[in-house]
Motif scaffolding. Sequence first.
Motif, PDB file in Angstrom:
ATOM      1  N   ALA A 243      11.757  10.237  18.051  1.00 58.50           N
ATOM      2  CA  ALA A 243      10.688  10.690  17.165  1.00 58.50           C
ATOM      3  C   ALA A 243       9.426   9.858  17.373  1.00 58.50           C
ATOM      4  CB  ALA A 243      11.138  10.593  15.713  1.00 58.50           C
ATOM      5  N   ALA A 244       8.299  10.452  17.087  1.00 59.08           N
ATOM      6  CA  ALA A 244       7.032   9.726  17.182  1.00 59.08           C
ATOM      7  C   ALA A 244       6.986   8.634  16.113  1.00 59.08           C
ATOM      8  CB  ALA A 244       5.861  10.698  17.005  1.00 59.08           C
ATOM      9  N   PRO A 245       6.371   7.521  16.415  1.00 59.86           N
ATOM     10  CA  PRO A 245       6.300   6.445  15.417  1.00 59.86           C
ATOM     11  C   PRO A 245       5.500   6.875  14.193  1.00 59.86           C
ATOM     12  CG  PRO A 245       4.887   5.951  17.304  1.00 59.86           C
ATOM     13  CD  PRO A 245       5.701   7.150  17.681  1.00 59.86           C
ATOM     14  N   ARG A 246       5.998   6.521  13.020  1.00 60.91           N
ATOM     15  CA  ARG A 246       5.320   6.856  11.774  1.00 60.91           C
ATOM     16  C   ARG A 246       4.319   5.766  11.405  1.00 60.91           C
ATOM     17  NH1 ARG A 246       7.220  10.787   8.557  1.00 60.91           N
ATOM     18  NH2 ARG A 246       6.492   9.694   6.696  1.00 60.91           N
ATOM     19  N   VAL A 247       3.308   6.159  10.654  1.00 66.34           N
ATOM     20  CA  VAL A 247       2.265   5.230  10.213  1.00 66.34           C
ATOM     21  C   VAL A 247       2.191   5.266   8.697  1.00 66.34           C
ATOM     22  CG1 VAL A 247      -0.215   4.746  10.197  1.00 66.34           C
ATOM     23  CG2 VAL A 247       0.919   5.409  12.332  1.00 66.34           C
ATOM     24  N   THR A 248       2.149   4.098   8.083  1.00 64.11           N
ATOM     25  CA  THR A 248       1.964   3.993   6.635  1.00 64.11           C
ATOM     26  C   THR A 248       0.554   3.486   6.336  1.00 64.11           C
ATOM     27  OG1 THR A 248       4.312   3.564   6.175  1.00 64.11           O
ATOM     28  CG2 THR A 248       2.726   2.850   4.516  1.00 64.11           C
ATOM     29  N   LYS A 249      -0.156   4.224   5.507  1.00 62.15           N
ATOM     30  CA  LYS A 249      -1.472   3.798   5.045  1.00 62.15           C
ATOM     31  C   LYS A 249      -1.295   3.092   3.701  1.00 62.15           C
ATOM     32  CE  LYS A 249      -3.575   7.838   7.243  1.00 62.15           C
ATOM     33  NZ  LYS A 249      -4.295   9.111   7.032  1.00 62.15           N
ATOM     34  N   PHE A 250      -1.642   1.819   3.664  1.00 62.60           N
ATOM     35  CA  PHE A 250      -1.463   1.001   2.463  1.00 62.60           C
ATOM     36  C   PHE A 250      -2.798   0.804   1.759  1.00 62.60           C
ATOM     37  CE2 PHE A 250      -1.716  -3.148   0.362  1.00 62.60           C
ATOM     38  CZ  PHE A 250      -0.632  -3.082  -0.502  1.00 62.60           C
ATOM     39  N   LEU A 251      -2.768   0.888   0.433  1.00 62.64           N
ATOM     40  CA  LEU A 251      -3.968   0.622  -0.357  1.00 62.64           C
ATOM     41  C   LEU A 251      -3.575  -0.050  -1.657  1.00 62.64           C
ATOM     42  CD1 LEU A 251      -7.043   0.995  -0.857  1.00 62.64           C
ATOM     43  CD2 LEU A 251      -6.479   3.174  -1.974  1.00 62.64           C
ATOM     44  N   SER A 252      -4.218  -1.176  -1.928  1.00 64.31           N
ATOM     45  CA  SER A 252      -4.088  -1.834  -3.222  1.00 64.31           C
ATOM     46  C   SER A 252      -5.449  -1.801  -3.901  1.00 64.31           C
ATOM     47  CB  SER A 252      -3.626  -3.278  -3.061  1.00 64.31           C
ATOM     48  OG  SER A 252      -3.526  -3.915  -4.320  1.00 64.31           O
ATOM     49  N   LEU A 253      -5.441  -1.642  -5.218  1.00 65.73           N
ATOM     50  CA  LEU A 253      -6.691  -1.529  -5.962  1.00 65.73           C
ATOM     51  C   LEU A 253      -6.773  -2.570  -7.074  1.00 65.73           C
ATOM     52  CD1 LEU A 253      -6.818   2.352  -6.120  1.00 65.73           C
ATOM     53  CD2 LEU A 253      -8.447   0.897  -4.908  1.00 65.73           C
ATOM     54  N   ASP A 254      -7.967  -2.718  -7.613  1.00 64.45           N
ATOM     55  CA  ASP A 254      -8.270  -3.716  -8.630  1.00 64.45           C
ATOM     56  C   ASP A 254      -7.823  -3.217 -10.007  1.00 64.45           C
ATOM     57  OD1 ASP A 254      -9.386  -5.939  -9.890  1.00 64.45           O
ATOM     58  OD2 ASP A 254     -11.180  -5.898  -8.628  1.00 64.45           O
ATOM     59  N   LYS A 255      -8.122  -3.994 -11.040  1.00 58.35           N
ATOM     60  CA  LYS A 255      -7.836  -3.604 -12.418  1.00 58.35           C
ATOM     61  C   LYS A 255      -9.016  -2.822 -12.989  1.00 58.35           C
ATOM     62  CE  LYS A 255      -9.262  -8.270 -13.661  1.00 58.35           C
ATOM     63  NZ  LYS A 255      -8.850  -9.534 -14.267  1.00 58.35           N
ATOM     64  N   CYS A 256      -8.745  -2.098 -14.065  1.00 54.17           N
ATOM     65  CA  CYS A 256      -9.763  -1.233 -14.660  1.00 54.17           C
ATOM     66  C   CYS A 256     -10.774  -2.073 -15.428  1.00 54.17           C
ATOM     67  CB  CYS A 256      -9.105  -0.218 -15.587  1.00 54.17           C
ATOM     68  SG  CYS A 256     -10.281   0.917 -16.367  1.00 54.17           S
ATOM     69  N   LEU A 257     -11.910  -2.299 -14.793  1.00 59.71           N
ATOM     70  CA  LEU A 257     -13.032  -3.022 -15.381  1.00 59.71           C
ATOM     71  C   LEU A 257     -14.331  -2.457 -14.814  1.00 59.71           C
ATOM     72  CD1 LEU A 257     -12.096  -6.823 -15.406  1.00 59.71           C
ATOM     73  CD2 LEU A 257     -12.536  -5.374 -17.379  1.00 59.71           C
ATOM     74  N   PRO A 258     -15.431  -2.595 -15.543  1.00 55.47           N
ATOM     75  CA  PRO A 258     -16.709  -2.156 -14.972  1.00 55.47           C
ATOM     76  C   PRO A 258     -17.022  -2.909 -13.685  1.00 55.47           C
ATOM     77  CG  PRO A 258     -16.918  -2.566 -17.333  1.00 55.47           C
ATOM     78  CD  PRO A 258     -15.567  -3.059 -16.927  1.00 55.47           C
ATOM     79  N   TYR A 259     -17.595  -2.201 -12.724  1.00 56.58           N
ATOM     80  CA  TYR A 259     -18.046  -2.768 -11.452  1.00 56.58           C
ATOM     81  C   TYR A 259     -16.882  -3.268 -10.593  1.00 56.58           C
ATOM     82  CZ  TYR A 259     -22.131  -2.786 -14.465  1.00 56.58           C
ATOM     83  OH  TYR A 259     -23.098  -2.421 -15.354  1.00 56.58           O
ATOM     84  N   ARG A 260     -15.678  -2.810 -10.860  1.00 52.59           N
ATOM     85  CA  ARG A 260     -14.529  -3.199 -10.050  1.00 52.59           C
ATOM     86  C   ARG A 260     -13.961  -1.953  -9.359  1.00 52.59           C
ATOM     87  NH1 ARG A 260     -13.127  -8.408 -12.293  1.00 52.59           N
ATOM     88  NH2 ARG A 260     -11.306  -8.521 -10.962  1.00 52.59           N
ATOM     89  N   GLU A 261     -13.382  -2.139  -8.209  1.00 51.00           N
ATOM     90  CA  GLU A 261     -12.848  -1.021  -7.425  1.00 51.00           C
ATOM     91  C   GLU A 261     -11.406  -0.749  -7.844  1.00 51.00           C
ATOM     92  OE1 GLU A 261     -15.021  -1.017  -3.233  1.00 51.00           O
ATOM     93  OE2 GLU A 261     -14.088  -2.944  -3.661  1.00 51.00           O
ATOM     94  N   PHE A 262     -11.267  -0.022  -8.956  1.00 46.17           N
ATOM     95  CA  PHE A 262      -9.946   0.218  -9.528  1.00 46.17           C
ATOM     96  C   PHE A 262      -9.444   1.635  -9.294  1.00 46.17           C
ATOM     97  CE2 PHE A 262     -13.027   1.166 -12.881  1.00 46.17           C
ATOM     98  CZ  PHE A 262     -12.593   2.404 -13.347  1.00 46.17           C
ATOM     99  N   LEU A 263     -10.269   2.511  -8.737  1.00 46.70           N
ATOM    100  CA  LEU A 263      -9.873   3.907  -8.590  1.00 46.70           C
ATOM    101  C   LEU A 263     -10.290   4.429  -7.227  1.00 46.70           C
ATOM    102  CD1 LEU A 263      -8.616   6.150 -10.493  1.00 46.70           C
ATOM    103  CD2 LEU A 263     -10.944   6.983 -10.765  1.00 46.70           C
TER     104      LEU A 263
END
Length: 553
Positions: A243-263
């Motif tokens: 089988a062809a090798p699989r790829v996992t796309k990982f993403l971690s995000l910040d906490k819900c606060l103004p000016y933060r990358e949470f979404l």
Amino acid sequence: MKIAVEGCCHGELDKIYETIGFLEKKEGVKVDLLLCCGDFQAVRNEGDMKCMAVPAKYRTMQTFYKYYSGEKKAPVLTIFVGGNHEASNHLQELPYGGWVAPNIYYLGYAGVVRYKGIRIGGLSGIYKSHDYRKGHHEFPPYNPETLRSVYHIRNIEIFKLKQVQMPIDIFMSHDWPRGIYYYGCTAELLRKKRFLRQEVEANTLGNPASEEVLARLQPSYWFSAHLHVKFAAMMQHPPKGNAAPRVTKFLSLDKCLPYREFLQIIDLPDRPSSSQALEYDPEWLAILKATNGLQRTTPHPWNPPENNGLHERWDFSATEAAMMEVVEDLSGDLGIPDNFSQTVPCYNPNNPQPYSTPSCNTNPQTTELCAKLGLTDIYAQVAQRRDQLGRLQSSTGGEDEDEDEDDGSVGSAEEPSEYPTDTSGLSGSFNPDEITLEDEWEEEEGAAEKADQPSEVQTPSRLVLPEPKSSSSPAPRSLLMNLPPPCHSTPTAPPSQSGSEEEERLDGSDAAARVLKRSSSEHAEPHSRGPTPRIKRRNQVIYAAADGEECEG
């Protein structure tokens, strides 16, 4: 299909849904699903707040109770996993998952569901080696130890996940799989979170059990939170057979606060499905049935069966016949029933009950699922054991040793743990309450002084990931910190004031012997504010602790 991914929620449901609504108008899209990666804080009343492992001053009601009471309804289907800041007595009612409010679904200790043809799996809690081999023995009211151990991942959940054979599209966890930071812009991560440098260089940051689940399941996406930072990575797995090798796309995000990358909103291709509703996954339910006899409700160390000559059975993967049996148990309907019901009185802001005690109720959803599939309600089982032990102690006039109910187990307590030491990295580098809950939550207070305008939220709808890196040939240690500039959508961090320290690169000849110093910015003036939370002087002793508190991110 548009899927919104949220980092740490910390009970801020109103703000999260408001942000999604703003993005839908701004981008002209419709979000189909919201995935939350832990610290959801499904707090129903004051008693639930006492079951959350946070300092008393941070025990605030937030907004979940409005969705539990029916005052509000989630505008988008929401699926979440548990973290390490949860109303644990509430989530313990649903060990196999269930609705915590209308349109808000918890995946349980571990779980797999389907939505519009997409398979979504998840693992709740964080890893700590000293609790990993125990059963789910905790029960409210918690003591200071069980208040934290209740959200620690157990080996039985990892064992179940490793039985999954069919492809997983999306997987969620609270803490990161160990080693995932090597497959993204590691230097950028360390510019944002300098105090993680030692764990990253030693490859001890994160969850070693999740690392194995990642290698086994190889999902298309893996989402996490916990460290309060946005970080993207792309991992190419070794090919399986032809089988062809699989790829996992990982993403971690910040906490819900103004000016933060949470979404973050991601776009998945539509997939034909027989249902537009949330569905049970037959393979996962078959695995739950097969492993039901392995469930533990005692604190005694135990390992699941392995192919080592000591066990008659070690393969609990689902056969086609077992999956068909599950479908028959559900009368051919895999749709998750809309059977939410309140099990405790809801918080009433007009009539607060600050002295209420934590509830410990079984949940009708769990009772119904267990009856259909022949599963054990392990929360009810722990309650029964507590009652029996209490009666025994009363009759003997003192404490009696806890009976070992694991004698008939197909596992073995004598086998060494597969993870004999605590390699979470999150416990040795900084103290949960002192660092994250003081320094970073104080940072929240400063941010809260700014106007909380949805238009200021930086949440790009398109995620640009780095080129995939193969796990079959990891980069040499000397190259791990010398990575190219950030190549995903995270904005560039402000330049550090400690240039020589941050530009330092590992030298392969002496990397193992050199003890790295913490960034000089950690010794800044007491009232200075930099882009990275400072390590307070009273917290520095935590670095010497062999097994301190876990990261309460």
